[in-house]
Design an enzyme around this catalytic site. Structure first.
Site, PDB file in Angstrom:
ATOM      1  CE  LYS A   1      -3.933  -2.306   2.217  1.00  9.65           C
ATOM      2  NZ  LYS A   1      -4.979  -2.195   3.283  1.00  9.65           N
TER       3      LYS A   1
ATOM      4  CG  ASN B   1      -3.754  -2.318   6.771  1.00  6.38           C
ATOM      5  OD1 ASN B   1      -3.640  -2.008   5.591  1.00  6.38           O
ATOM      6  ND2 ASN B   1      -4.768  -3.031   7.227  1.00  6.38           N
TER       7      ASN B   1
ATOM      8  CG  HIS C   1      -5.432  -6.251  -0.454  1.00 11.82           C
ATOM      9  ND1 HIS C   1      -6.657  -6.100   0.162  1.00 11.82           N
ATOM     10  CD2 HIS C   1      -5.595  -7.214  -1.394  1.00 11.82           C
ATOM     11  CE1 HIS C   1      -7.516  -6.942  -0.402  1.00 11.82           C
ATOM     12  NE2 HIS C   1      -6.902  -7.631  -1.354  1.00 11.82           N
TER      13      HIS C   1
ATOM     14  CD  GLU D   1      -9.067  -8.830  -3.767  1.00 15.09           C
ATOM     15  OE1 GLU D   1      -9.947  -8.568  -2.920  1.00 15.09           O
ATOM     16  OE2 GLU D   1      -7.937  -9.274  -3.447  1.00 15.09           O
TER      17      GLU D   1
ATOM     18  CE1 TYR E   1      -9.469  -2.544   0.435  1.00 12.24           C
ATOM     19  CE2 TYR E   1      -8.630  -0.845  -1.034  1.00 12.24           C
ATOM     20  CZ  TYR E   1      -8.413  -1.898  -0.158  1.00 12.24           C
ATOM     21  OH  TYR E   1      -7.133  -2.317   0.123  1.00 12.24           O
TER      22      TYR E   1
HETATM   23  P1  DAT Z   1      -8.054  -6.612   5.693  1.00  6.07           P
HETATM   24  O1  DAT Z   1      -7.259  -5.618   4.871  1.00  6.07           O
HETATM   25  O2  DAT Z   1      -7.259  -7.177   6.830  1.00  6.07           O
HETATM   26  O3  DAT Z   1      -8.710  -7.676   4.857  1.00  6.07           O
HETATM   27  P2  DAT Z   1     -10.695  -5.401   5.903  1.00  6.07           P
HETATM   28  O4  DAT Z   1     -11.024  -6.115   4.636  1.00  6.07           O
HETATM   29  O5  DAT Z   1     -11.619  -5.571   7.063  1.00  6.07           O
HETATM   30  O6  DAT Z   1      -9.229  -5.773   6.410  1.00  6.07           O
HETATM   31  O7  DAT Z   1     -10.593  -3.830   5.619  1.00  6.07           O
HETATM   32  C1  DAT Z   1     -10.015  -3.362   4.416  1.00  6.07           C
HETATM   33  C2  DAT Z   1      -9.132  -2.187   4.742  1.00  6.07           C
HETATM   34  O8  DAT Z   1      -9.918  -1.130   5.290  1.00  6.07           O
HETATM   35  C3  DAT Z   1      -8.049  -2.449   5.808  1.00  6.07           C
HETATM   36  O9  DAT Z   1      -6.914  -3.080   5.283  1.00  6.07           O
HETATM   37  C4  DAT Z   1      -7.768  -1.058   6.287  1.00  6.07           C
HETATM   38  C5  DAT Z   1      -9.135  -0.401   6.252  1.00  6.07           C
HETATM   39  N1  DAT Z   1      -9.785  -0.506   7.577  1.00  6.07           N
HETATM   40  C6  DAT Z   1     -10.338  -1.611   8.117  1.00  6.07           C
HETATM   41  N2  DAT Z   1     -10.827  -1.361   9.347  1.00  6.07           N
HETATM   42  C7  DAT Z   1     -10.560  -0.046   9.587  1.00  6.07           C
HETATM   43  C8  DAT Z   1     -10.793   0.829  10.681  1.00  6.07           C
HETATM   44  N3  DAT Z   1     -11.401   0.399  11.783  1.00  6.07           N
HETATM   45  N4  DAT Z   1     -10.371   2.111  10.575  1.00  6.07           N
HETATM   46  C9  DAT Z   1      -9.780   2.563   9.446  1.00  6.07           C
HETATM   47  N5  DAT Z   1      -9.517   1.787   8.377  1.00  6.07           N
HETATM   48  C10 DAT Z   1      -9.888   0.505   8.439  1.00  6.07           C
HETATM   49 MG    MG Z   2     -10.185  -7.585   3.436  1.00  5.99          MG
END
Ligand code: DAT
Ligand code: MG
Length: 139
Positions: free
Chosen positions: A11, A114, A117, A128, A51
């Site tokens: 990212k 973070n 992905h 994807e 997303y």
């Molecule tokens: P992952 O990337 O572990 O699959 P996810 O699919 O639940 O997690 O969420 C997609 C992305 O959205 C994640 O990498 C970062 C962002 N995100 C998730 N939860 C968040 C939060 N509580 N606050 C801000 N960004 C968040």
């Molecule tokens: Mg996810």
């Protein structure tokens, strides 16, 4: 390629912080083979579409802005049990909860920024991969 691939992005935070090489090395050392790899940048429209499943979440706008804010590295990876093994390698979504030695523990800035992905299912890995790469970019 259906059950043995996953899709990843390094990212914008991790690219800006200079971690491309270290993260690619962790991925290779964990036994993943690179099937496709490129430096690219998502438009706002791309990030919204990628997303879409999170459109109702409160962080969606922030996520779309962040993911389109700078270059990313996109890759398709191959390994037995790729989706699950890659999720283990990257660690929990929030780096504060991620296990020691995981990519997110080492390189993520925060839950929103973070570092990497990883696809959450075989079906989404394929969707994807095809979102980012044409057939002749996947080997
Ligand atoms: P992952 O990337 O572990 O699959 P996810 O699919 O639940 O997690 O969420 C997609 C992305 O959205 C994640 O990498 C970062 C962002 N995100 C998730 N939860 C968040 C939060 N509580 N606050 C801000 N960004 C968040
Ligand atoms: Mg996810």
């Amino acid at each position: 390629m259906i059950s043995n691939i996953t899709f990843t992005m390094i990212k914008p935070d991790a690219v800006a912080d200079g971690h491309i090489g270290a993260i690619l090395k962790m991925i290779a050392d964990a036994g993943f083979k690179f099937k496709a790899l490129k430096l690219t940048q998502l438009t706002e429209a791309d990030a919204k579409k990628f997303y879409e499943v999170h459109a109702e979440r409160p962080f969606y706008g922030e996520l779309v802005n962040f993911m389109s804010s700078g270059p990313i590295v996109a890759a398709v990876l191959e390994k037995d049990n790729a989706v699950e093994d890659f999720r283990k390698l990257i660690g929990a979504t929030n780096p504060a909860d991620a296990e020691q030695g995981t990519i997110r523990k080492k390189y993520a800035r925060s839950v929103g920024e973070n570092a990497v992905h990883g696809s959450d299912s075989n079906e989404n890995a394929l969707i994807e991969a095809q979102f980012h790469f044409s057939g002749r970019e996947i080997f």
